[in-house]
Design a protein around this motif. Structure first.
Motif, PDB file in Angstrom:
ATOM      1  N   ASP A 123     -17.082  -9.413  11.732  1.00 50.73           N
ATOM      2  CA  ASP A 123     -18.415  -8.864  11.485  1.00 50.73           C
ATOM      3  C   ASP A 123     -19.104  -9.515  10.289  1.00 50.73           C
ATOM      4  OD1 ASP A 123     -18.013  -7.062  13.571  1.00 50.73           O
ATOM      5  OD2 ASP A 123     -17.120  -5.562  12.252  1.00 50.73           O
ATOM      6  N   LEU A 124     -18.364 -10.306   9.521  1.00 54.15           N
ATOM      7  CA  LEU A 124     -18.937 -10.975   8.352  1.00 54.15           C
ATOM      8  C   LEU A 124     -19.809 -12.157   8.773  1.00 54.15           C
ATOM      9  CD1 LEU A 124     -16.011 -11.195   5.761  1.00 54.15           C
ATOM     10  CD2 LEU A 124     -18.263 -10.227   5.318  1.00 54.15           C
ATOM     11  N   SER A 125     -20.923 -12.293   8.103  1.00 56.00           N
ATOM     12  CA  SER A 125     -21.728 -13.501   8.253  1.00 56.00           C
ATOM     13  C   SER A 125     -21.238 -14.481   7.187  1.00 56.00           C
ATOM     14  CB  SER A 125     -23.219 -13.179   8.054  1.00 56.00           C
ATOM     15  OG  SER A 125     -23.977 -14.368   8.075  1.00 56.00           O
ATOM     16  N   ILE A 126     -20.409 -15.407   7.594  1.00 57.60           N
ATOM     17  CA  ILE A 126     -19.761 -16.301   6.637  1.00 57.60           C
ATOM     18  C   ILE A 126     -20.778 -17.080   5.807  1.00 57.60           C
ATOM     19  CG2 ILE A 126     -18.033 -18.106   6.344  1.00 57.60           C
ATOM     20  CD1 ILE A 126     -17.038 -15.483   7.636  1.00 57.60           C
ATOM     21  N   SER A 127     -21.869 -17.484   6.445  1.00 56.30           N
ATOM     22  CA  SER A 127     -22.878 -18.290   5.739  1.00 56.30           C
ATOM     23  C   SER A 127     -23.579 -17.500   4.642  1.00 56.30           C
ATOM     24  CB  SER A 127     -23.909 -18.831   6.734  1.00 56.30           C
ATOM     25  OG  SER A 127     -24.573 -17.752   7.391  1.00 56.30           O
ATOM     26  N   ASP A 128     -23.509 -16.177   4.689  1.00 60.56           N
ATOM     27  CA  ASP A 128     -24.146 -15.347   3.666  1.00 60.56           C
ATOM     28  C   ASP A 128     -23.211 -14.987   2.522  1.00 60.56           C
ATOM     29  OD1 ASP A 128     -26.679 -15.190   4.872  1.00 60.56           O
ATOM     30  OD2 ASP A 128     -25.999 -13.611   6.227  1.00 60.56           O
ATOM     31  N   GLY A 184       3.510 -13.531  -1.202  1.00 60.92           N
ATOM     32  CA  GLY A 184       3.400 -12.522  -2.258  1.00 60.92           C
ATOM     33  C   GLY A 184       2.353 -12.841  -3.304  1.00 60.92           C
ATOM     34  N   GLN A 185       1.279 -13.510  -2.895  1.00 63.24           N
ATOM     35  CA  GLN A 185       0.221 -13.865  -3.839  1.00 63.24           C
ATOM     36  C   GLN A 185      -0.887 -12.809  -3.844  1.00 63.24           C
ATOM     37  OE1 GLN A 185       0.083 -17.949  -1.890  1.00 63.24           O
ATOM     38  NE2 GLN A 185      -0.568 -18.488  -3.959  1.00 63.24           N
ATOM     39  N   ASN A 186      -1.551 -12.687  -4.979  1.00 60.14           N
ATOM     40  CA  ASN A 186      -2.672 -11.760  -5.094  1.00 60.14           C
ATOM     41  C   ASN A 186      -3.982 -12.457  -4.767  1.00 60.14           C
ATOM     42  OD1 ASN A 186      -0.942  -9.728  -5.942  1.00 60.14           O
ATOM     43  ND2 ASN A 186      -1.218 -10.216  -8.105  1.00 60.14           N
ATOM     44  N   VAL A 187      -4.996 -11.644  -4.496  1.00 57.10           N
ATOM     45  CA  VAL A 187      -6.355 -12.143  -4.288  1.00 57.10           C
ATOM     46  C   VAL A 187      -7.274 -11.306  -5.170  1.00 57.10           C
ATOM     47  CG1 VAL A 187      -8.256 -12.454  -2.659  1.00 57.10           C
ATOM     48  CG2 VAL A 187      -5.901 -12.844  -1.906  1.00 57.10           C
ATOM     49  N   ILE A 188      -8.074 -11.962  -5.982  1.00 55.83           N
ATOM     50  CA  ILE A 188      -9.023 -11.252  -6.829  1.00 55.83           C
ATOM     51  C   ILE A 188     -10.428 -11.673  -6.432  1.00 55.83           C
ATOM     52  CG2 ILE A 188      -9.810 -10.840  -9.193  1.00 55.83           C
ATOM     53  CD1 ILE A 188      -6.944 -11.371 -10.109  1.00 55.83           C
ATOM     54  N   LEU A 189     -11.186 -10.698  -5.955  1.00 58.77           N
ATOM     55  CA  LEU A 189     -12.568 -10.930  -5.538  1.00 58.77           C
ATOM     56  C   LEU A 189     -13.464 -10.385  -6.640  1.00 58.77           C
ATOM     57  CD1 LEU A 189     -12.172  -9.625  -1.863  1.00 58.77           C
ATOM     58  CD2 LEU A 189     -11.997 -11.992  -2.641  1.00 58.77           C
ATOM     59  N   ALA A 190     -14.044 -11.283  -7.437  1.00 62.59           N
ATOM     60  CA  ALA A 190     -14.802 -10.878  -8.617  1.00 62.59           C
ATOM     61  C   ALA A 190     -16.246 -11.348  -8.524  1.00 62.59           C
ATOM     62  CB  ALA A 190     -14.156 -11.439  -9.881  1.00 62.59           C
ATOM     63  N   GLY A 191     -17.173 -10.404  -8.709  1.00 61.75           N
ATOM     64  CA  GLY A 191     -18.578 -10.786  -8.668  1.00 61.75           C
ATOM     65  C   GLY A 191     -19.495  -9.587  -8.680  1.00 61.75           C
ATOM     66  N   ASN A 192     -20.787  -9.872  -8.666  1.00 68.61           N
ATOM     67  CA  ASN A 192     -21.782  -8.808  -8.756  1.00 68.61           C
ATOM     68  C   ASN A 192     -21.795  -7.943  -7.497  1.00 68.61           C
ATOM     69  OD1 ASN A 192     -23.049 -11.545  -7.998  1.00 68.61           O
ATOM     70  ND2 ASN A 192     -24.511 -10.101  -7.134  1.00 68.61           N
ATOM     71  N   PRO A 193     -22.343  -6.736  -7.577  1.00 65.63           N
ATOM     72  CA  PRO A 193     -22.334  -5.807  -6.431  1.00 65.63           C
ATOM     73  C   PRO A 193     -23.073  -6.357  -5.218  1.00 65.63           C
ATOM     74  CG  PRO A 193     -22.862  -4.641  -8.464  1.00 65.63           C
ATOM     75  CD  PRO A 193     -22.896  -6.106  -8.786  1.00 65.63           C
ATOM     76  N   GLY A 194     -22.599  -5.930  -4.038  1.00 60.01           N
ATOM     77  CA  GLY A 194     -23.307  -6.218  -2.798  1.00 60.01           C
ATOM     78  C   GLY A 194     -23.037  -7.552  -2.164  1.00 60.01           C
ATOM     79  N   THR A 195     -22.047  -8.307  -2.669  1.00 61.91           N
ATOM     80  CA  THR A 195     -21.827  -9.665  -2.152  1.00 61.91           C
ATOM     81  C   THR A 195     -20.722  -9.746  -1.101  1.00 61.91           C
ATOM     82  OG1 THR A 195     -20.393 -10.109  -4.061  1.00 61.91           O
ATOM     83  CG2 THR A 195     -22.702 -10.780  -4.233  1.00 61.91           C
ATOM     84  N   GLY A 196     -20.193  -8.598  -0.684  1.00 61.52           N
ATOM     85  CA  GLY A 196     -19.214  -8.590   0.408  1.00 61.52           C
ATOM     86  C   GLY A 196     -17.774  -8.461  -0.026  1.00 61.52           C
ATOM     87  N   TYR A 220     -28.119  -6.167   0.316  1.00 65.70           N
ATOM     88  CA  TYR A 220     -29.573  -6.121   0.230  1.00 65.70           C
ATOM     89  C   TYR A 220     -30.209  -6.852   1.402  1.00 65.70           C
ATOM     90  CZ  TYR A 220     -34.315  -6.707  -1.584  1.00 65.70           C
ATOM     91  OH  TYR A 220     -35.677  -6.682  -1.730  1.00 65.70           O
ATOM     92  N   LYS A 221     -29.608  -7.972   1.798  1.00 66.76           N
ATOM     93  CA  LYS A 221     -30.137  -8.717   2.944  1.00 66.76           C
ATOM     94  C   LYS A 221     -30.039  -7.882   4.216  1.00 66.76           C
ATOM     95  CE  LYS A 221     -29.717 -12.954   5.631  1.00 66.76           C
ATOM     96  NZ  LYS A 221     -28.995 -14.235   5.853  1.00 66.76           N
TER      97      LYS A 221
END
Length: 258
Positions: free
Chosen positions: A82-87, A108-120, A248-249
């Motif tokens: 359901d993700l729009s990869i290009s966005d 056993g690796q971690n994933v850190i998703l860091a960023g401003n709100p609303g970016t998926g 927002y988009k």
């Protein structure tokens, strides 16, 4: 003829009862269909039995997938498809296929998703979690504030070790919303200890709206903050999720359709 029909009904009744007793829902669901197919195609006993057992196995596998998703406690279902990869932010686009492979769970690796709100960040985290469930992994979704509260309650009720043992059984933990609420000393220490237990052995996906330089705002202890970052980022996939608001988009597009 009537006696045979009566006997046939009795046999079918007994089959149903035994499949319930032995917990064989697939056989109960498909045995009549397989009997008819065996008669029409002149299938031997061995192939008939194999086909029936395969149906049982397939049904169990599907139910197991559904149960893994159910017990992962996702707030809603968000699939990677359901993700729009290009966005997505550019860094997330670059690392998307690597993350989608789920190799990070195997190692056993971690994933850190860091960023401003609303970016998926949450969508990507849940999408990876659901894919992991479908691939046979045991997954848990939680927000960081809820996790800290559970740890505190477990300690006060003297069942902390039992909670930690249960926590360690997950192949992947998605800890969402790190940074929205700060913690007291007890909460910070419990979170640090809990996340450290699985470091290097099990995987954690963390979503946060704060850069590492600002994590001290959450934990209020420079030493603990440095140790936490060191443990969580060791060999981790760090994804820069700063970019235009994906949410927002979607809102803009929804408003255009009204």
């Amino acid at each position: 003829m009537n006696i045979n029909l009566k006997n046939k009904k009795e046999i079918h009744k007994n089959i149903t009862e035994y499949t319930k007793l032995l917990k064989l829902p697939g056989i109960r669901k498909y045995y009549e269909e397989e009997i008819n197919e065996a008669i029409q195609k002149d299938i031997g006993y061995e192939e008939f039995l194999l086909n029936l057992l395969m149906k049982e196995n397939d049904l169990r596998q599907e139910r197991a997938k559904d149960n893994r998703i159910k017990y992962a406690n996702f707030p809603y279902k968000k699939y990677l498809e359901d993700l729009s990869i290009s966005d997505l932010p550019s860094d997330a686009q670059k690392k998307y296929n690597t993350l989608k492979s789920l190799e990070f769970i195997k190692s056993g690796q971690n994933v850190i998703l860091a960023g401003n709100p609303g970016t998926g960040k949450t969508h990507l985290g849940i999408g990876l979690g659901i894919k992991a469930c479908l691939s046979g992994y045991k997954v848990l979704y939680t927000t960081v504030p809820i996790l800290v509260n559970q740890l505190k309650e477990s300690r006060s009720q003297k069942v902390l070790r039992a909670f930690e043992n249960k926590f360690e059984k997950y192949d992947l933990v998605i800890a969402d919303e790190l940074g929205y609420i700060s913690f007291d000393k007890e909460g910070s220490e419990l979170l640090f200890t809990n996340l450290s237990l699985s470091a290097g052995r099990k995987s954690t996906i963390i979503t946060t709206n704060l850069s590492f330089e600002r994590w001290d705002e959450i934990f209020h202890d420079p030493v603990m903050t440095a140790a936490m970052i060191d443990r969580l980022t060791h060999k981790a996939f760090i994804v820069n999720m700063n970019g235009n608001s994906y949410r927002y988009k979607e809102t803009e597009e929804w408003l255009k359709e009204q």
